[in-house]
Design a protein around this motif. Structure first.
Motif, mmCIF file in Angstrom:
data_model
loop_
_atom_site.group_PDB
_atom_site.id
_atom_site.type_symbol
_atom_site.label_atom_id
_atom_site.label_comp_id
_atom_site.label_asym_id
_atom_site.label_seq_id
_atom_site.Cartn_x
_atom_site.Cartn_y
_atom_site.Cartn_z
ATOM 1 N N PHE A 1 0.249 4.799 8.374
ATOM 2 C CA PHE A 1 0.320 5.806 9.436
ATOM 3 C C PHE A 1 1.751 6.288 9.668
ATOM 4 C CE2 PHE A 1 -3.647 3.649 10.433
ATOM 5 C CZ PHE A 1 -4.475 4.708 10.759
ATOM 6 N N VAL A 2 2.713 5.418 9.431
ATOM 7 C CA VAL A 2 4.088 5.759 9.807
ATOM 8 C C VAL A 2 4.895 6.337 8.657
ATOM 9 C CG1 VAL A 2 4.107 3.993 11.588
ATOM 10 C CG2 VAL A 2 4.946 3.413 9.323
ATOM 11 N N LEU A 3 4.478 6.092 7.402
ATOM 12 C CA LEU A 3 5.222 6.660 6.271
ATOM 13 C C LEU A 3 4.915 8.155 6.168
ATOM 14 C CD1 LEU A 3 4.749 3.866 3.590
ATOM 15 C CD2 LEU A 3 6.818 4.392 4.880
ATOM 16 N N PRO A 4 5.919 8.992 6.060
ATOM 17 C CA PRO A 4 5.687 10.441 5.996
ATOM 18 C C PRO A 4 4.922 10.844 4.750
ATOM 19 C CG PRO A 4 7.981 9.938 5.461
ATOM 20 C CD PRO A 4 7.361 8.641 5.927
ATOM 21 N N LYS A 5 3.995 11.790 4.916
ATOM 22 C CA LYS A 5 3.209 12.271 3.790
ATOM 23 C C LYS A 5 3.991 13.286 2.987
ATOM 24 C CE LYS A 5 -1.349 14.191 2.718
ATOM 25 N NZ LYS A 5 -2.610 14.719 3.273
ATOM 26 N N GLN A 6 3.810 13.228 1.677
ATOM 27 C CA GLN A 6 4.531 14.149 0.804
ATOM 28 C C GLN A 6 3.985 15.574 0.919
ATOM 29 O OE1 GLN A 6 4.111 13.607 -3.488
ATOM 30 N NE2 GLN A 6 6.321 13.763 -3.696
ATOM 31 N N LEU B 1 1.330 6.474 -5.217
ATOM 32 C CA LEU B 1 2.140 5.319 -5.589
ATOM 33 C C LEU B 1 2.361 4.401 -4.388
ATOM 34 C CD1 LEU B 1 3.800 3.852 -7.725
ATOM 35 C CD2 LEU B 1 5.759 5.287 -7.098
ATOM 36 N N LEU B 2 2.627 4.989 -3.223
ATOM 37 C CA LEU B 2 2.825 4.178 -2.016
ATOM 38 C C LEU B 2 1.557 3.420 -1.645
ATOM 39 C CD1 LEU B 2 4.992 6.432 0.345
ATOM 40 C CD2 LEU B 2 5.635 4.239 -0.676
ATOM 41 N N SER B 3 0.390 4.066 -1.784
ATOM 42 C CA SER B 3 -0.862 3.385 -1.443
ATOM 43 C C SER B 3 -1.085 2.177 -2.351
ATOM 44 C CB SER B 3 -2.044 4.359 -1.557
ATOM 45 O OG SER B 3 -2.333 4.681 -2.907
ATOM 46 N N VAL B 4 -0.683 2.298 -3.617
ATOM 47 C CA VAL B 4 -0.818 1.182 -4.554
ATOM 48 C C VAL B 4 0.169 0.070 -4.207
ATOM 49 C CG1 VAL B 4 -0.655 0.478 -6.967
ATOM 50 C CG2 VAL B 4 -1.572 2.726 -6.384
ATOM 51 N N VAL B 5 1.413 0.450 -3.928
ATOM 52 C CA VAL B 5 2.448 -0.544 -3.621
ATOM 53 C C VAL B 5 2.106 -1.306 -2.342
ATOM 54 C CG1 VAL B 5 4.856 -0.851 -2.963
ATOM 55 C CG2 VAL B 5 4.266 0.683 -4.848
ATOM 56 N N LEU B 6 1.678 -0.588 -1.314
ATOM 57 C CA LEU B 6 1.345 -1.249 -0.046
ATOM 58 C C LEU B 6 0.213 -2.254 -0.237
ATOM 59 C CD1 LEU B 6 1.511 1.753 2.469
ATOM 60 C CD2 LEU B 6 3.125 -0.151 2.272
ATOM 61 N N PHE B 7 -0.846 -1.836 -0.954
ATOM 62 C CA PHE B 7 -1.968 -2.745 -1.186
ATOM 63 C C PHE B 7 -1.538 -3.923 -2.050
ATOM 64 C CE2 PHE B 7 -5.969 -4.436 -2.403
ATOM 65 C CZ PHE B 7 -6.903 -3.966 -1.486
ATOM 66 N N ASP C 1 -8.135 5.873 -6.101
ATOM 67 C CA ASP C 1 -9.315 5.136 -6.555
ATOM 68 C C ASP C 1 -10.042 5.902 -7.667
ATOM 69 O OD1 ASP C 1 -10.117 7.186 -4.898
ATOM 70 O OD2 ASP C 1 -11.434 5.964 -3.646
ATOM 71 N N ARG C 2 -10.120 7.228 -7.552
ATOM 72 C CA ARG C 2 -10.778 8.032 -8.579
ATOM 73 C C ARG C 2 -9.925 8.074 -9.846
ATOM 74 N NH1 ARG C 2 -11.531 13.597 -10.035
ATOM 75 N NH2 ARG C 2 -13.703 13.972 -10.651
ATOM 76 N N ARG C 3 -8.617 8.185 -9.678
ATOM 77 C CA ARG C 3 -7.721 8.201 -10.838
ATOM 78 C C ARG C 3 -7.847 6.895 -11.625
ATOM 79 N NH1 ARG C 3 -3.160 11.014 -12.019
ATOM 80 N NH2 ARG C 3 -3.066 11.866 -9.903
ATOM 81 N N LEU C 4 -7.845 5.771 -10.906
ATOM 82 C CA LEU C 4 -7.954 4.474 -11.558
ATOM 83 C C LEU C 4 -9.275 4.341 -12.300
ATOM 84 C CD1 LEU C 4 -6.821 1.600 -11.990
ATOM 85 C CD2 LEU C 4 -7.899 0.946 -9.829
ATOM 86 N N SER C 5 -10.351 4.790 -11.672
ATOM 87 C CA SER C 5 -11.666 4.695 -12.290
ATOM 88 C C SER C 5 -11.747 5.539 -13.559
ATOM 89 C CB SER C 5 -12.743 5.142 -11.296
ATOM 90 O OG SER C 5 -12.713 4.342 -10.131
ATOM 91 N N LEU D 1 -6.562 16.071 -13.636
ATOM 92 C CA LEU D 1 -5.927 15.549 -12.427
ATOM 93 C C LEU D 1 -4.454 15.944 -12.399
ATOM 94 C CD1 LEU D 1 -7.366 11.897 -12.325
ATOM 95 C CD2 LEU D 1 -8.183 13.881 -11.045
ATOM 96 N N THR D 2 -3.965 16.159 -11.193
ATOM 97 C CA THR D 2 -2.532 16.416 -11.047
ATOM 98 C C THR D 2 -1.758 15.126 -11.308
ATOM 99 O OG1 THR D 2 -2.664 15.928 -8.681
ATOM 100 C CG2 THR D 2 -2.928 18.232 -9.352
ATOM 101 N N PRO D 3 -0.484 15.220 -11.672
ATOM 102 C CA PRO D 3 0.301 14.000 -11.892
ATOM 103 C C PRO D 3 0.295 13.108 -10.645
ATOM 104 C CG PRO D 3 1.485 15.914 -12.688
ATOM 105 C CD PRO D 3 0.292 16.441 -11.939
ATOM 106 N N MET D 4 0.400 11.812 -10.869
ATOM 107 C CA MET D 4 0.407 10.864 -9.758
ATOM 108 C C MET D 4 1.595 11.152 -8.842
ATOM 109 S SD MET D 4 0.226 6.719 -10.005
ATOM 110 C CE MET D 4 -0.050 5.693 -8.570
ATOM 111 N N ASN D 5 1.314 11.345 -7.557
ATOM 112 C CA ASN D 5 2.373 11.691 -6.617
ATOM 113 C C ASN D 5 2.862 10.470 -5.852
ATOM 114 O OD1 ASN D 5 0.502 11.226 -4.489
ATOM 115 N ND2 ASN D 5 -0.216 13.336 -4.627
#
Length: 310
Positions: free
Chosen positions: A305-310, A265-271, A108-112, A257-261
């Motif tokens: 909750f079920v997708l493993p965190k990077q 990307l998963l949070s964007v795709v899921l939404f 959300d901060r990156r997008l803003s 900001l660090t490169p998009m991880n």
């Protein structure tokens, strides 16, 4: 238990809530309202007072109707408790889980910041972007979340490029608050009040209210409100004011900001997929009649909750 001691004002507010309930119940004329109606009005006043003064969490206040009904036995308890996990609540839960994923990953901060990098020093450009950006974000995110994300960014920028006491500061902060409120009209996800309106429509008509119908009918109204709000702020803005260095400021912050991880990307795709399925539901409704938007968002919210965190 609270993790810190209550202040004197919190204790007073805590006591005044049930006191107002009792006073309202006693003072409302019995000839005007039934006992059940007086209890209902008194409950609303108690809850409203606690929501304003916040002596306890809003989540605690939300359970007051259960307590009141347990004491006065106004309605069958099953009917009241069922409202606490209605389809509207399921939809809010799923959408909030996906919105939280944006916050946790920092998308959300990156997008803003990316959107703010296009702002020039002109006060007119600043006002328009600071109004339109929260309006667009709040069509899919809670209004409070949008304000929480954008306000610190705006405040830091204003401290960097404007002098203390400059009237442009208050105008930009107003633009964020008003834009977030206006944008909530854009989609059913813009606020709980929208979902209640959808639920009431479905209950009255007996048919499902498609999200696409909401967009077609209310987005023009939202755009009109944005136009009116922006024009008003432009009318009251100070003349010959610019915010030199604002674009460079945002570009500098964005480059830090660090490169998009993968998690972002998963949070964007899921939404995005959940939103898409909610709006094209009429296409697959004949084959999956039970997969309403509430359960679509819950399903994709559970994936966080079920997708493993990077």
């Amino acid at each position: 238990m609270e993790d810190k001691a209550w202040s004197k004002s919190q204790i007073i507010a805590l006591i005044l809530g049930p006191v107002l309930f009792g006073l309202t119940l006693c003072l409302l004329p019995a000839g005007l309202l039934t006992f059940e109606a007086r209890v209902a009005v008194s409950t609303v006043i108690w809850m409203g007072f606690w929501w304003i003064t916040v002596p306890v969490s809003a989540a605690v206040t939300a359970f007051i109707p259960i307590l009141v009904n347990a004491v006065f036995n106004i309605l069958p308890m099953g009917g009241i408790i069922s409202d606490y996990f209605s389809e509207i609540v399921v939809l809010l839960l799923g959408a909030d889980l996906l919105a939280i994923a944006w916050q946790v990953t920092g998308f959300d901060r990156r997008l803003s910041l990316k959107a703010l990098c296009i702002i020039g020093p002109s006060a007119t450009q600043q006002i328009i972007i600071w109004f339109v950006l929260p309006a667009l974000l709040s069509t899919v995110l809670p209004n409070a979340v949008v304000c929480m994300v954008l306000t610190p960014i705006a405040f830091a920028m204003l401290q960097y490029v404007s002098h203390e006491g400059s009237p442009i500061r208050s105008i930009i902060l107003l633009a964020i608050a008003w834009g977030a409120g206006v944008g909530g009209v854009g989609t059913p996800l813009g606020g709980a009040m929208n979902l209640i309106a959808v639920g009431s429509f479905e209950e009255l008509t007996g048919r499902e209210f498609a999200y696409l119908d909401w967009i077609l009918r209310l987005v023009p109204f939202m755009l009109l409100l944005i136009l009116v709000g922006v024009l008003y702020l432009l009318l009251i803005k100070p003349k010959n004011v610019s915010l030199e260095g604002s674009k460079e400021y945002f570009r500098g912050i964005y480059q830090e900001l660090t490169p998009m991880n993968r998690d972002e990307l998963l949070s964007v795709v899921l939404f995005g997929v959940a939103m898409l399925l909610a709006f094209v539901r009429p296409l697959f409704e004949p084959w999956l009649p039970g997969l309403k938007p509430a359960y679509i968002f819950l399903l994709f919210g559970m994936f966080t909750f079920v997708l493993p965190k990077q």
